[in-house]
Scaffold this active site. Structure first.
Site, mmCIF file in Angstrom:
data_model
loop_
_atom_site.group_PDB
_atom_site.id
_atom_site.type_symbol
_atom_site.label_atom_id
_atom_site.label_comp_id
_atom_site.label_asym_id
_atom_site.label_seq_id
_atom_site.Cartn_x
_atom_site.Cartn_y
_atom_site.Cartn_z
ATOM 1 N N ARG A 185 -25.127 -8.383 -2.962
ATOM 2 C CA ARG A 185 -24.393 -9.634 -2.748
ATOM 3 C C ARG A 185 -25.200 -10.504 -1.796
ATOM 4 O O ARG A 185 -25.405 -10.143 -0.640
ATOM 5 C CB ARG A 185 -23.029 -9.357 -2.117
ATOM 6 C CG ARG A 185 -22.133 -8.524 -2.996
ATOM 7 C CD ARG A 185 -20.732 -8.543 -2.432
ATOM 8 N NE ARG A 185 -19.892 -7.546 -3.073
ATOM 9 C CZ ARG A 185 -18.579 -7.485 -2.912
ATOM 10 N NH1 ARG A 185 -17.969 -8.345 -2.118
ATOM 11 N NH2 ARG A 185 -17.877 -6.559 -3.522
ATOM 12 N N VAL B 63 -15.640 -8.064 -7.752
ATOM 13 C CA VAL B 63 -16.933 -8.749 -7.578
ATOM 14 C C VAL B 63 -18.057 -7.915 -8.224
ATOM 15 O O VAL B 63 -18.956 -8.446 -8.875
ATOM 16 C CB VAL B 63 -17.228 -8.936 -6.068
ATOM 17 C CG1 VAL B 63 -18.597 -9.568 -5.864
ATOM 18 C CG2 VAL B 63 -16.149 -9.764 -5.395
ATOM 19 N N GLU C 17 -6.608 2.597 -2.444
ATOM 20 C CA GLU C 17 -5.848 1.454 -2.956
ATOM 21 C C GLU C 17 -6.266 1.125 -4.382
ATOM 22 O O GLU C 17 -7.304 1.570 -4.849
ATOM 23 C CB GLU C 17 -6.002 0.219 -2.061
ATOM 24 C CG GLU C 17 -7.369 -0.416 -2.084
ATOM 25 C CD GLU C 17 -7.382 -1.787 -1.411
ATOM 26 O OE1 GLU C 17 -6.330 -2.423 -1.274
ATOM 27 O OE2 GLU C 17 -8.476 -2.226 -1.032
ATOM 28 N N GLU D 149 -9.514 2.718 -6.013
ATOM 29 C CA GLU D 149 -10.492 2.998 -4.964
ATOM 30 C C GLU D 149 -10.200 4.328 -4.272
ATOM 31 O O GLU D 149 -9.051 4.621 -3.931
ATOM 32 C CB GLU D 149 -10.483 1.880 -3.917
ATOM 33 C CG GLU D 149 -10.923 0.534 -4.479
ATOM 34 C CD GLU D 149 -11.213 -0.503 -3.397
ATOM 35 O OE1 GLU D 149 -11.950 -1.451 -3.692
ATOM 36 O OE2 GLU D 149 -10.692 -0.380 -2.269
ATOM 37 N N ARG E 282 -7.313 -6.429 -10.592
ATOM 38 C CA ARG E 282 -8.080 -7.613 -11.022
ATOM 39 C C ARG E 282 -9.514 -7.186 -11.305
ATOM 40 O O ARG E 282 -9.874 -6.029 -11.097
ATOM 41 C CB ARG E 282 -8.101 -8.638 -9.886
ATOM 42 C CG ARG E 282 -8.661 -8.014 -8.618
ATOM 43 C CD ARG E 282 -8.940 -8.997 -7.529
ATOM 44 N NE ARG E 282 -9.107 -8.326 -6.253
ATOM 45 C CZ ARG E 282 -10.211 -7.763 -5.819
ATOM 46 N NH1 ARG E 282 -11.285 -7.759 -6.576
ATOM 47 N NH2 ARG E 282 -10.274 -7.179 -4.633
ATOM 48 N N LEU F 20 -10.970 10.062 7.593
ATOM 49 C CA LEU F 20 -12.117 10.825 7.083
ATOM 50 C C LEU F 20 -13.364 10.309 7.795
ATOM 51 O O LEU F 20 -13.569 9.101 7.898
ATOM 52 C CB LEU F 20 -12.235 10.638 5.571
ATOM 53 C CG LEU F 20 -10.987 11.037 4.777
ATOM 54 C CD1 LEU F 20 -11.099 10.593 3.323
ATOM 55 C CD2 LEU F 20 -10.755 12.537 4.850
ATOM 56 N N LYS G 154 -18.136 -5.001 1.109
ATOM 57 C CA LYS G 154 -19.220 -4.376 0.358
ATOM 58 C C LYS G 154 -20.432 -5.308 0.292
ATOM 59 O O LYS G 154 -20.266 -6.517 0.144
ATOM 60 C CB LYS G 154 -18.747 -4.080 -1.069
ATOM 61 C CG LYS G 154 -17.552 -3.143 -1.103
ATOM 62 C CD LYS G 154 -16.801 -3.222 -2.403
ATOM 63 C CE LYS G 154 -15.509 -2.423 -2.314
ATOM 64 N NZ LYS G 154 -14.608 -2.665 -3.453
ATOM 65 N N LYS H 253 0.794 -1.230 0.000
ATOM 66 C CA LYS H 253 0.000 0.000 0.000
ATOM 67 C C LYS H 253 0.822 1.273 0.000
ATOM 68 O O LYS H 253 0.408 2.283 -0.570
ATOM 69 C CB LYS H 253 -0.964 -0.023 1.162
ATOM 70 C CG LYS H 253 -2.007 -1.091 0.971
ATOM 71 C CD LYS H 253 -3.044 -1.003 2.030
ATOM 72 C CE LYS H 253 -4.228 -1.829 1.629
ATOM 73 N NZ LYS H 253 -5.381 -1.508 2.448
HETATM 74 P P1 ADP Z 1 -8.352 -3.083 2.761
HETATM 75 O O1 ADP Z 1 -7.351 -3.350 1.666
HETATM 76 O O2 ADP Z 1 -8.011 -3.803 4.034
HETATM 77 O O3 ADP Z 1 -9.758 -3.280 2.308
HETATM 78 P P2 ADP Z 1 -8.532 -0.162 2.395
HETATM 79 O O4 ADP Z 1 -7.360 0.722 2.415
HETATM 80 O O5 ADP Z 1 -9.167 -0.432 1.070
HETATM 81 O O6 ADP Z 1 -8.152 -1.535 3.144
HETATM 82 O O7 ADP Z 1 -9.631 0.397 3.362
HETATM 83 C C1 ADP Z 1 -10.800 -0.329 3.638
HETATM 84 C C2 ADP Z 1 -11.862 0.553 4.235
HETATM 85 O O8 ADP Z 1 -11.364 1.180 5.459
HETATM 86 C C3 ADP Z 1 -12.301 1.708 3.370
HETATM 87 O O9 ADP Z 1 -13.279 1.344 2.423
HETATM 88 C C4 ADP Z 1 -12.844 2.650 4.441
HETATM 89 O O10 ADP Z 1 -14.103 2.186 4.866
HETATM 90 C C5 ADP Z 1 -11.868 2.502 5.600
HETATM 91 N N1 ADP Z 1 -10.745 3.464 5.501
HETATM 92 C C6 ADP Z 1 -9.522 3.251 4.973
HETATM 93 N N2 ADP Z 1 -8.751 4.380 5.036
HETATM 94 C C7 ADP Z 1 -9.525 5.329 5.610
HETATM 95 C C8 ADP Z 1 -9.326 6.734 5.955
HETATM 96 N N3 ADP Z 1 -8.183 7.349 5.703
HETATM 97 N N4 ADP Z 1 -10.359 7.386 6.538
HETATM 98 C C9 ADP Z 1 -11.537 6.751 6.779
HETATM 99 N N5 ADP Z 1 -11.778 5.463 6.506
HETATM 100 C C10 ADP Z 1 -10.803 4.750 5.926
#
Ligand code: ADP
Length: 450
Positions: free
Chosen positions: A337, A294, A287, A275, A291, A203, A237, A116
């Site tokens: 889902r 879903v 991130e 994302e 790929r 956030l 999700k 990441k």
């Molecule tokens: P993973 O790869 O474990 O799914 P992500 O980085 O995609 O991790 O984050 C997953 C979820 O965590 C996001 O969809 C959001 O709900 C929450 N999240 C991640 N970073 C933040 C942030 N900076 N502020 C608020 N919520 C966050």
């Protein structure tokens, strides 16, 4: 074009790939564990190979067995679906070393986006807006404290090797940072064998908005708008829609171009998803998934494209069959889902399906590997069906979802269908007014007592 491809997955996504391949005149090989001998993907493929015992680690994740299955059957390419080996750079390298084609991006792109911190650095360099936070990893508590004073609380400590919502801890105030930092680190170490963490501004009321991109691997790329996947439980999700109810055409064009340009610049090949968290009109990268997602069918519905077909074409060295100019949005699509889980705790409920009836009619797509008499094995994900509806606008898509859920019959196991019936009664869902915390709050107040 390939004559035969192997699908290294199971369930609905294996069917999805087999269907696309068949329409292209390509033969398919299914692989399966001993628990999946009677699974629909085995029945639907032209050939099948048993690759091991039930646990994923011994079958769907067994790289030697999958490569051997290609050699036995003469399959020339492998589609990984999502999950399992789809984002495993080592697997991609091994596939290439065996003169086979991986239907997806290069090992290098998977590796860069799988870490990441590297992903965020790369995106920042490519001009993609990111959440304010640390430059790279945060080595110790002292640096963490100083940094958080700078960016301001609340903050979130995240594992660089993270995934599936694990290894993330929120610190509301300075009093919480010591615990958040230590726990995130030890969870990351335990879950991923890598305790490196980074810190971001947390956030408080964002939406999850993701941009679908597609590249030809030769410097050309397009975007296919956004999906709003804010309705989540434990970062998973459950309901996705496209276009996003709160995204304007201008915002879409702008962030879409940033994303398409970014992946074009790195010669990205195939489907990818960038994302973002979206708050007060701003996008913040979190991130990239290298790929098929879903939830890709909602994008296919509104753009009238077949993303799997496109993945196969590009992997075979053909040009993309669409360009940005001829990608137009038509209507609105929603996916729910459906899991074999018992509410309100969402406890997995594998078992035998005594009766299954899929909804149909205009604008309804059901991606599912269920059939009458099928026994859901207890070893894998509890997703049993994706119901996707498409209509000329959001209101008609919601009405169609309600109608289609009413037609669906899944007897023999408990499912999450009642959740969707209930959500369709909620004013916030009907108006599209929700953020990433909405569902958790709603579940706490509504589902606790059934
Ligand atoms: P993973 O790869 O474990 O799914 P992500 O980085 O995609 O991790 O984050 C997953 C979820 O965590 C996001 O969809 C959001 O709900 C929450 N999240 C991640 N970073 C933040 C942030 N900076 N502020 C608020 N919520 C966050």
């Amino acid at each position: 074009m390939f004559e035969k491809i192997l699908v290294a997955n199971r369930g609905e996504i294996a069917l999805r790939v087999i269907r696309a391949a068949r329409e292209m005149g390509i033969q398919t090989v299914a692989v399966h564990s001993t628990a999946d001998s009677d699974a629909m993907h085995v029945r639907m493929a032209d050939e099948s190979v048993c690759i091991g015992p039930p646990p994923g680690i011994d079958s769907y994740l067994s790289i030697p067995s999958i490569i051997a299955a290609c050699e036995i059957t003469g399959a020339q390419a492998i589609h990984p679906g999502y999950g399992f080996l789809s984002e495993n750079a080592n697997f991609v390298q091994i596939v290439e070393d065996h003169d086979l084609t991986f239907i997806g991006p290069t090992a290098k792109h998977i590796q860069v986006m799988g870490d990441k911190i590297t992903a965020k650095d790369t995106m920042k360099e490519l001009g993609v807006p990111c959440v304010p936070g640390s430059e790279g990893g945060v080595p110790d508590l002292e640096s963490a404290r100083a940094l958080c004073e700078d960016i301001g609380y609340p903050v979130i400590v995240k594992a660089t090797a993270g995934g599936g919502g694990r290894g993330m801890k929120v610190a509301e105030t300075a009093a919480d940072i010591d615990t958040a930092f230590r726990t995130a680190r030890s969870e990351a170490k335990a879950a991923f064998g890598n305790d490196e963490v980074y810190i971001e501004k947390y956030l408080t009321t964002p939406r999850h908005i993701e941009i679908q991109v597609f590249g030809d691997g030769k410097g050309k790329a397009v975007h296919l708008g956004e999906r709003d996947c804010s309705l989540q439980r434990r970062h998973q999700k459950v309901f996705e829609e496209a276009p996003g109810p709160c995204i304007s055409a201008e915002e879409r064009a702008k962030i879409g171009k940033v994303c398409a340009d970014a992946v074009a610049k790195i010669d990205y090949a195939g489907a990818g998803t960038i994302e973002f968290l979206y708050e007060k009109g701003e996008f913040y990268f979190i991130e990239m998934n290298t790929r098929l997602q879903v939830e890709h069918p909602v994008t296919e519905a509104i753009f009238g494209v077949d993303l799997v077909r496109e993945q196969i074409r590009v992997a075979a060295g053909l040009p993309m069959s669409f360009s940005q100019e001829n990608l137009d949005i038509n209507g609105h699509a929603i996916e729910v889902r459906i899991n074999a889980e018992k509410l309100p705790e969402f406890a997995p409920r594998p078992g035998r399906i005594s009766q299954f009836h899929a909804p149909g009619g205009l604008g309804v797509r059901m991606d599912s590997a269920l059939y009458d008499g099928y026994s859901i094995p207890p070893y894998y994900d509890s997703l049993i069906a994706k119901l996707i509806v498409h209509g000329p606008d959001r209101a008609s898509a919601l009405a169609r979802l309600d109608r289609a859920l009413g037609e669906l019959i899944v007897d023999g196991v408990e499912t999450t269908v009642p959740l969707f019936h209930a959500l369709l009664q909620e004013e916030d869902i009907l108006s599209g007014d929700y953020n990433i915390h909405w569902l958790e709050h709603w579940l706490e107040t509504n589902l606790r007592d059934g």
